[in-house]
Design a protein around this motif. Structure first.
Motif, mmCIF file in Angstrom:
data_model
loop_
_atom_site.group_PDB
_atom_site.id
_atom_site.type_symbol
_atom_site.label_atom_id
_atom_site.label_comp_id
_atom_site.label_asym_id
_atom_site.label_seq_id
_atom_site.Cartn_x
_atom_site.Cartn_y
_atom_site.Cartn_z
ATOM 1 N N THR A 273 -0.703 -3.815 -5.773
ATOM 2 C CA THR A 273 -0.404 -2.519 -5.171
ATOM 3 C C THR A 273 -1.689 -1.728 -4.991
ATOM 4 O O THR A 273 -2.522 -1.663 -5.892
ATOM 5 C CB THR A 273 0.564 -1.727 -6.057
ATOM 6 O OG1 THR A 273 1.795 -2.436 -6.164
ATOM 7 C CG2 THR A 273 0.830 -0.347 -5.469
ATOM 8 N N TYR A 274 -1.845 -1.114 -3.824
ATOM 9 C CA TYR A 274 -3.042 -0.323 -3.520
ATOM 10 C C TYR A 274 -2.618 1.071 -3.081
ATOM 11 O O TYR A 274 -1.587 1.244 -2.434
ATOM 12 C CB TYR A 274 -3.882 -1.010 -2.451
ATOM 13 C CG TYR A 274 -4.363 -2.366 -2.884
ATOM 14 C CD1 TYR A 274 -5.488 -2.504 -3.697
ATOM 15 C CD2 TYR A 274 -3.665 -3.512 -2.531
ATOM 16 C CE1 TYR A 274 -5.907 -3.747 -4.138
ATOM 17 C CE2 TYR A 274 -4.071 -4.768 -2.966
ATOM 18 C CZ TYR A 274 -5.200 -4.873 -3.765
ATOM 19 O OH TYR A 274 -5.607 -6.109 -4.203
ATOM 20 N N ILE A 275 -3.417 2.052 -3.428
ATOM 21 C CA ILE A 275 -3.054 3.457 -3.237
ATOM 22 C C ILE A 275 -3.993 4.126 -2.250
ATOM 23 O O ILE A 275 -5.214 3.990 -2.345
ATOM 24 C CB ILE A 275 -3.101 4.195 -4.586
ATOM 25 C CG1 ILE A 275 -2.081 3.574 -5.556
ATOM 26 C CG2 ILE A 275 -2.841 5.686 -4.410
ATOM 27 C CD1 ILE A 275 -2.268 3.994 -6.992
ATOM 28 N N SER B 71 4.657 -1.312 3.297
ATOM 29 C CA SER B 71 3.931 -0.054 3.173
ATOM 30 C C SER B 71 4.953 1.021 2.838
ATOM 31 O O SER B 71 5.964 1.149 3.519
ATOM 32 C CB SER B 71 3.224 0.305 4.474
ATOM 33 O OG SER B 71 2.306 -0.697 4.832
ATOM 34 N N LEU B 72 4.705 1.776 1.807
ATOM 35 C CA LEU B 72 5.655 2.782 1.369
ATOM 36 C C LEU B 72 4.970 4.129 1.237
ATOM 37 O O LEU B 72 3.818 4.218 0.819
ATOM 38 C CB LEU B 72 6.262 2.405 0.011
ATOM 39 C CG LEU B 72 7.047 1.096 -0.061
ATOM 40 C CD1 LEU B 72 7.481 0.854 -1.491
ATOM 41 C CD2 LEU B 72 8.255 1.136 0.844
ATOM 42 N N LEU B 73 5.694 5.177 1.560
ATOM 43 C CA LEU B 73 5.213 6.523 1.304
ATOM 44 C C LEU B 73 5.704 6.952 -0.067
ATOM 45 O O LEU B 73 6.799 6.610 -0.493
ATOM 46 C CB LEU B 73 5.762 7.496 2.355
ATOM 47 C CG LEU B 73 5.173 7.349 3.749
ATOM 48 C CD1 LEU B 73 5.936 8.247 4.710
ATOM 49 C CD2 LEU B 73 3.705 7.721 3.748
ATOM 50 N N ILE C 136 0.856 -1.181 0.000
ATOM 51 C CA ILE C 136 0.000 0.000 0.000
ATOM 52 C C ILE C 136 0.889 1.226 0.000
ATOM 53 O O ILE C 136 1.906 1.269 0.686
ATOM 54 C CB ILE C 136 -1.008 0.026 1.171
ATOM 55 C CG1 ILE C 136 -0.321 0.019 2.525
ATOM 56 C CG2 ILE C 136 -1.981 -1.124 1.063
ATOM 57 C CD1 ILE C 136 -1.282 0.227 3.666
ATOM 58 N N ILE C 137 0.498 2.196 -0.802
ATOM 59 C CA ILE C 137 1.304 3.394 -1.010
ATOM 60 C C ILE C 137 0.461 4.627 -0.723
ATOM 61 O O ILE C 137 -0.677 4.733 -1.181
ATOM 62 C CB ILE C 137 1.821 3.455 -2.459
ATOM 63 C CG1 ILE C 137 2.728 2.251 -2.740
ATOM 64 C CG2 ILE C 137 2.573 4.755 -2.718
ATOM 65 C CD1 ILE C 137 3.148 2.155 -4.189
ATOM 66 N N SER D 192 -8.917 1.730 -9.982
ATOM 67 C CA SER D 192 -9.553 0.638 -9.233
ATOM 68 C C SER D 192 -8.666 0.086 -8.131
ATOM 69 O O SER D 192 -9.075 -0.813 -7.408
ATOM 70 C CB SER D 192 -9.927 -0.496 -10.191
ATOM 71 O OG SER D 192 -8.763 -1.038 -10.798
ATOM 72 N N GLN D 193 -7.441 0.628 -7.999
ATOM 73 C CA GLN D 193 -6.506 0.114 -7.013
ATOM 74 C C GLN D 193 -6.434 0.987 -5.758
ATOM 75 O O GLN D 193 -5.467 0.940 -5.010
ATOM 76 C CB GLN D 193 -5.123 -0.072 -7.631
ATOM 77 C CG GLN D 193 -5.091 -1.224 -8.636
ATOM 78 C CD GLN D 193 -3.746 -1.373 -9.320
ATOM 79 O OE1 GLN D 193 -3.612 -1.111 -10.505
ATOM 80 N NE2 GLN D 193 -2.754 -1.799 -8.567
ATOM 81 N N VAL D 194 -7.471 1.767 -5.546
ATOM 82 C CA VAL D 194 -7.544 2.561 -4.316
ATOM 83 C C VAL D 194 -7.731 1.623 -3.132
ATOM 84 O O VAL D 194 -8.549 0.700 -3.175
ATOM 85 C CB VAL D 194 -8.709 3.572 -4.394
ATOM 86 C CG1 VAL D 194 -8.867 4.305 -3.064
ATOM 87 C CG2 VAL D 194 -8.472 4.555 -5.521
ATOM 88 N N TRP D 195 -6.959 1.859 -2.091
ATOM 89 C CA TRP D 195 -7.038 1.036 -0.871
ATOM 90 C C TRP D 195 -8.291 1.390 -0.083
ATOM 91 O O TRP D 195 -8.579 2.565 0.172
ATOM 92 C CB TRP D 195 -5.811 1.274 -0.010
ATOM 93 C CG TRP D 195 -5.799 0.586 1.315
ATOM 94 C CD1 TRP D 195 -5.961 1.168 2.541
ATOM 95 C CD2 TRP D 195 -5.594 -0.815 1.571
ATOM 96 N NE1 TRP D 195 -5.863 0.220 3.540
ATOM 97 C CE2 TRP D 195 -5.639 -1.005 2.975
ATOM 98 C CE3 TRP D 195 -5.385 -1.925 0.746
ATOM 99 C CZ2 TRP D 195 -5.491 -2.259 3.560
ATOM 100 C CZ3 TRP D 195 -5.227 -3.168 1.331
ATOM 101 C CH2 TRP D 195 -5.278 -3.321 2.719
#
Length: 205
Positions: free
Chosen positions: A128-130, A170-172, A5-6, A19-22
């Protein structure tokens, strides 16, 4: 591939185009029996857009674009129920947070955050989720440190709920000025980190 998650800390995101929104797992109302259709241990928009006999009774295409997206969850009082379900101080932060106006709606105002999110989605893969975190509107909010704290707490909450598997990361991500690409990693003025497997490096120039 382990999921990531970013935090897209920028101008927000156009929910209808990504569609990859967390989805904040702690904010999913307990009264909604949402099914994890693909068995990946988290509820995502893939699950919400599964065939009608799974989760269709619990979602509504409010914006009429043919898919269930972040805008639809924010417009649905079954989801945005006025309760801080995960008790993190951010009411109904189902799909990110807007630090410019102090709301749960981080809809993009000029397209830059959406652009960055599309780059991440295309390059980092389907796991990956944003998390859209808006700190720039018509003027900067100066909320960078708040945004970092918010995302860090959200990622830790996901770990506690086992929404992120043992080896997930988890990355910023911040990219106020995209200046190029170096061996697969995007370089950004003022910060920015390459994602795992991109073969690039951090750039502070």
């Amino acid at each position: 591939m382990p999921a990531v998650i970013i935090g897209d800390i920028d101008t927000g995101l156009n929910y209808a185009t990504n569609s990859q929104v967390w989805i904040n797992q702690g904010e999913i109302p307990k009264g909604l029996p949402i099914k994890d259709v693909d068995g990946d241990l988290v509820i995502t928009f893939k699950d919400l857009n599964a065939p009608y006999y799974y989760n269709a009774p619990y979602v509504r295409d409010s914006n009429g674009n043919g898919v269930i997206d972040g805008q639809d969850l924010l417009a649905d009082t079954r989801w945005a129920n006025g309760v801080d379900d995960d008790q993190n101080g951010y009411l109904d932060d189902l799909v990110g947070w807007n630090f410019v106006y102090g709301t749960n709606n981080a809809t993009d105002i000029n397209g830059h955050g959406t652009w960055i999110a599309s780059i991440i989605s295309q390059s980092a893969g389907p796991s990956t989720y944003i998390v859209p975190i808006q700190i720039i509107g018509n003027f900067p909010s100066g909320a960078w440190s708040q945004a970092v704290d918010y995302f860090t707490a959200l990622a830790e909450g996901a770990r506690r709920r086992r929404a992120l598997r043992r080896n997930e990361q988890s990355l910023l991500w911040q990219c106020p000025g995209l200046v190029g690409r170096d061996d697969g990693a995007f370089q950004c003025r003022g910060g920015g980190y390459s994602l795992p497997g991109w073969g690039g490096k951090r750039s502070d120039s």
